[in-house]
Design an enzyme around this catalytic site. Sequence first.
Site, PDB file in Angstrom:
ATOM      1  N   ARG A  21       0.846  -1.190   0.000  1.00  0.00           N
ATOM      2  CA  ARG A  21       0.000   0.000   0.000  1.00  0.00           C
ATOM      3  C   ARG A  21       0.891   1.253   0.000  1.00  0.00           C
ATOM      4  O   ARG A  21       1.995   1.228   0.551  1.00  0.00           O
ATOM      5  CB  ARG A  21      -0.871   0.001   1.260  1.00  0.00           C
ATOM      6  CG  ARG A  21      -1.891   1.111   1.267  1.00  0.00           C
ATOM      7  CD  ARG A  21      -2.634   1.186   2.601  1.00  0.00           C
ATOM      8  NE  ARG A  21      -3.588   2.289   2.571  1.00  0.00           N
ATOM      9  CZ  ARG A  21      -4.035   2.926   3.639  1.00  0.00           C
ATOM     10  NH1 ARG A  21      -3.640   2.557   4.842  1.00  0.00           N
ATOM     11  NH2 ARG A  21      -4.886   3.927   3.520  1.00  0.00           N
ATOM     12  N   HIS A  22       0.398   2.326  -0.600  1.00  0.00           N
ATOM     13  CA  HIS A  22       1.143   3.596  -0.560  1.00  0.00           C
ATOM     14  C   HIS A  22       1.406   4.015   0.895  1.00  0.00           C
ATOM     15  O   HIS A  22       0.746   3.535   1.816  1.00  0.00           O
ATOM     16  CB  HIS A  22       0.351   4.698  -1.282  1.00  0.00           C
ATOM     17  CG  HIS A  22      -1.006   4.904  -0.688  1.00  0.00           C
ATOM     18  ND1 HIS A  22      -1.203   5.559   0.506  1.00  0.00           N
ATOM     19  CD2 HIS A  22      -2.231   4.496  -1.086  1.00  0.00           C
ATOM     20  CE1 HIS A  22      -2.482   5.562   0.805  1.00  0.00           C
ATOM     21  NE2 HIS A  22      -3.136   4.910  -0.149  1.00  0.00           N
ATOM     22  N   GLY A  23       2.342   4.949   1.075  1.00  0.00           N
ATOM     23  CA  GLY A  23       2.683   5.402   2.420  1.00  0.00           C
ATOM     24  C   GLY A  23       1.695   6.419   2.972  1.00  0.00           C
ATOM     25  O   GLY A  23       0.644   6.683   2.367  1.00  0.00           O
TER      26      GLY A  23
ATOM     27  N   ALA B 206       1.528   1.833   4.109  1.00  0.00           N
ATOM     28  CA  ALA B 206       2.684   1.009   3.685  1.00  0.00           C
ATOM     29  C   ALA B 206       2.528  -0.467   4.054  1.00  0.00           C
ATOM     30  O   ALA B 206       3.507  -1.215   4.089  1.00  0.00           O
ATOM     31  CB  ALA B 206       4.008   1.555   4.220  1.00  0.00           C
TER      32      ALA B 206
END
Length: 461
Positions: free
Chosen positions: A87-89, A397
């Site tokens: 996952r994105h931060g 993340a």
Amino acid sequence: MTTALSKQSLLFITFSLALTRFSYCSVANASVNSNIPAIANHFGTKGRYEEVNRYLINDILSVNKNKSILKPGCTNSTAIHVTAIIRHGTRYPSTKNIKMMQRLYDLVLNEAMNTDKWLKEIKTKWEMWYTDDMDGKLVEKGRDDHRHLAVRLATLFPSLISEENLRAHRIRFITSSKHRCVDSIVAFQEGLLNLWNVTEVGPSHKINDGLMRFFDQCQKFVEDVENNQTALEEVHLFKASAEMKRVQMKMADQLQMPYNRITPDLVEAAFFLCSYEFAIKSLNSAWCNLFDETDAQVLEYKNDLKQYWKRGYGHDINRKSSCNLFHDLFNRFDQAAREIRFGHVSEAVTIQVGHAETLLPLLALMGFFRDETALTADNFDVQNGRTFRTSRIVPYAANLLFVLYDCSEGLRLQFLLNETPQNFPDIMHQAPLYDTVRETYRELLHGCNFEKECELPRPNS
Ligand SMILES: *[C@@H]1O[C@H](CO)[C@@H](O)[C@H](O)[C@H]1NC(C)=O
Ligand SMILES: *[C@@H]1O[C@H](CO)[C@@H](O)[C@H](O)[C@H]1NC(C)=O
Ligand SMILES: *[C@@H]1O[C@H](CO)[C@@H](O)[C@H](O)[C@H]1NC(C)=O
Ligand SMILES: *[C@@H]1O[C@H](CO)[C@@H](O)[C@H](O)[C@H]1NC(C)=O
């Protein structure tokens, strides 16, 4: 796209790593960790990754020392491939949430009568610094989330996530088109380049929304769930529940405001403010004073209910919308399995960056974190011990790691969630034979056709 790292950004990374280490050390020395809100474990998809792996608070680059990683109970194990779906931060709030936070702030300024110190602090010191244009963008902490994760994964899998493999293009990078995801994957690459002191080559990435944002392309999901108010009925009911009313009332009391001024959305806005101030700025803000442990559990459940019905087991199409990602994953294992017979795997590492909405449906498709009873508006108490807990599963993340090992007795597959080994549902072994995993998912491997699952029934046909 190709990015070469400038000296300046390398310097910056080195500096921020050093700084992070320093501040975590000083936190660890304090006897009471007052920088961390007492309710930080309940922020759900807005939670910090460090709350899931507490050892990172002392050293953000330390790795899980659990021997079962890389020694997956087999003889002569060699890791031959790893796929990481990440996952994105940490990111800014969405515009919708920012507007609600602004409304709450205005209301508190104008109407809260409490004169306690913490509320004075909100009124006189705290400023509403979130602006509409921040809309979901990755923050600096979010870049660090990925830079640091990259270093830890390279430490965990040194033979795979290596400079040699990077230079030989045996590491592939795929991302969703959303800016926060693209920025995350670039930060991940920066982490690796900085670790190996590589300046001359810049890795590239490919955007693939079919894989990483499949939910937008699945018509049945869009129609039956996304655009369907009744699909989230349990969430609406819970917002009107006795549990939620109690939280509203306590918050009105805390602020000394009329009870009817505090809606469930405003309660949530305050909870978001507490969580965003912490995730983005590492602050235990005065907003957190509005909630105790019980309140936080109620709001966490509300978030989990939404994810359950919109991305998890609640509706079958949520899971099925990830069929292409599932097949893509196993195709890659199959390819590595074929190639290893000739001694050479062409794609040693695949790094894929997406959303909580990417990870949750795939986890549900594969049967992870399934509770015996559904999460509903009226079983908050029963679900106290639920396994479907987004605070643990999909913080910023969050990452799913699938590691394929070549062992004397055959290929084995290990699954790690957020760097922690996790058994496949109904398989007792830590790293079962790859053939056993394929057998377990036989039906999905032979079916789970995205086009078919996502097709809408056509009238008159
Ligand atoms: C990194 O590379 C630069 C240029 O090649 C060199 O001057 C520097 O000493 C290297 N640093 C480390 C820590 O290896
Ligand atoms: C909306 O969701 C409800 C509850 O899941 C379902 O019964 C209904 O068929 C859905 N409506 C549409 C138009 O998909
Ligand atoms: C493991 O590897 C060693 C060294 O390569 C070899 O001597 C040994 O026979 C292997 N063991 C098995 C069970 O294959
Ligand atoms: C290592 O991981 C396994 C599997 O998740 C777990 O059962 C075991 O308790 C862990 N050991 C330690 C020391 O944390």
